[in-house]
Design a protein around this motif. Structure first.
Motif, PDB file in Angstrom:
ATOM      1  N   GLU A 149       0.931  -1.198  -0.142  1.00  0.00           N
ATOM      2  CA  GLU A 149       0.007   0.084  -0.001  1.00  0.00           C
ATOM      3  C   GLU A 149       0.860   1.389   0.202  1.00  0.00           C
ATOM      4  O   GLU A 149       0.522   2.254  -0.631  1.00  0.00           O
ATOM      5  CB  GLU A 149      -0.992  -0.171   1.102  1.00  0.00           C
ATOM      6  N   ASP A 150       1.809   1.181   0.905  1.00  0.00           N
ATOM      7  CA  ASP A 150       2.851   2.399   0.824  1.00  0.00           C
ATOM      8  C   ASP A 150       3.495   2.477  -0.555  1.00  0.00           C
ATOM      9  O   ASP A 150       3.960   3.598  -1.104  1.00  0.00           O
ATOM     10  CB  ASP A 150       4.083   2.203   2.052  1.00  0.00           C
ATOM     11  N   LYS A 153       1.571   4.157  -2.843  1.00  0.00           N
ATOM     12  CA  LYS A 153       1.472   5.635  -2.397  1.00  0.00           C
ATOM     13  C   LYS A 153       2.531   6.265  -3.032  1.00  0.00           C
ATOM     14  O   LYS A 153       2.425   7.416  -3.770  1.00  0.00           O
ATOM     15  CB  LYS A 153       1.379   5.738  -0.818  1.00  0.00           C
TER      16      LYS A 153
END
Length: 294
Positions: A149-150, A153
């Motif tokens: 998820e990071d 991002k």
């Protein structure tokens, strides 16, 4: 014997390609493919696979002085250095409030140098990313520790900044321990003994070449030049830029003797005697160039 590599970091291939490209000479002397700056004593993380996770590891909120960094840049320009200058080392570069001016200073002195930075991205945002690139950074390498998820991002952040593919690298450092966290692991010249993810120092030194001192110039924030970026314990200091010049340190007899030993597989000295790093993944051309010079 060194332990088998569980995970081969794709960025090693990138570094190897850069090192091969960055074989330059000054007065017939091979210059380093990369000059790496550990420009502070601090990081905001204590990752389990890092020596910083060991009890008693001292985090120092001290930063390189602009005058010292300018001295390095000036002396690199005097030898027409055209390799890679990388802000990385044992720290998080973006914690330094002067980091943008340091990048700009490097670019002003070294117009043809490839300037890179390695960051965990924890304090990175769109404004800072754009400012880094405007200051003269060529490539930002973002090490992602907290999951896909990071990673997504940071991918979006780089796209929002309209960076081209060659201007950023996202490194996936959140893999499980059985895949060495997404890193080509080593015992950091014996400094992982007390880390959260323990790796013991070798009891018997490897009979294996290592090319790090042939192609890397690694400087700490206080001017100490280390033999190798794996030497977290600072066991082998080649000189200090406050008192000596870049070329004096790079060509000192101590440096030459270490290169000769390691090129021939002799690791019977500290800290190489306890180190398990596979030191021939990068820098073969530089090692051969030093051999021809000798």
């Amino acid at each position: 014997m060194s332990k088998p590599i569980k995970f081969f970091d794709p960025s090693i291939k990138r570094k190897a390609k850069l090192a091969k490209k960055n074989l330059y000479f000054f007065d017939k002397i091979p210059l380093p493919a990369e000059v790496e700056i550990s420009e502070s004593g601090t990081c905001n993380r204590t990752c389990s696979f890092c020596p910083r996770s060991a009890p008693g590891f001292v985090d120092k909120k001290e930063f390189i002085q602009k005058e010292l960094f300018e001295k390095l840049c000036k002396e690199l320009s005097e030898v027409n250095y055209n390799g890679t200058l990388r802000f990385s080392g044992f720290v998080e570069p973006l914690l330094d409030k002067n980091i943008f001016s340091l990048v700009e200073m490097a670019r002003n002195y070294l117009q043809n140098v490839n300037i890179e930075m390695v960051t965990n991205g924890d304090v990175l945002n769109l404004k800072r990313l754009k400012k880094l690139m405007h200051s003269g950074l060529n490539t930002l390498l973002i090490s992602v520790y907290d999951g896909k998820e990071d990673a997504d991002k940071f991918q979006k952040l780089c796209e929002d900044a309209k960076l081209e593919d060659h201007q950023y690298v996202i490194r996936h450092r959140y893999l499980p321990p059985e895949k060495d966290f997404g890193i080509t692991m080593s015992n950091r010249a014996g400094m992982m003994k007390n880390a959260e993810h323990q790796i013991e120092p070798l009891k018997e030194s490897l009979n294996a070449p290592c090319y790090y001192p042939h192609y890397t110039f690694f400087m700490d924030y206080n001017g100490d030049v280390l033999m190798c970026p794996h030497d977290w314990g600072k066991k082998k200091i080649l000189g200090n830029l406050k008192n000596e010049t870049f070329m004096e340190i790079w060509t000192t007899m101590k440096s030459k003797e270490i290169r000769f030993k390691l090129k021939n597989g002799n690791r019977n000295f500290s800290p190489c005697d306890v180190c398990d790093v596979k030191g021939t993944l990068i820098g073969k051309d530089h090692a051969e160039a030093w051999t021809k010079l000798d």
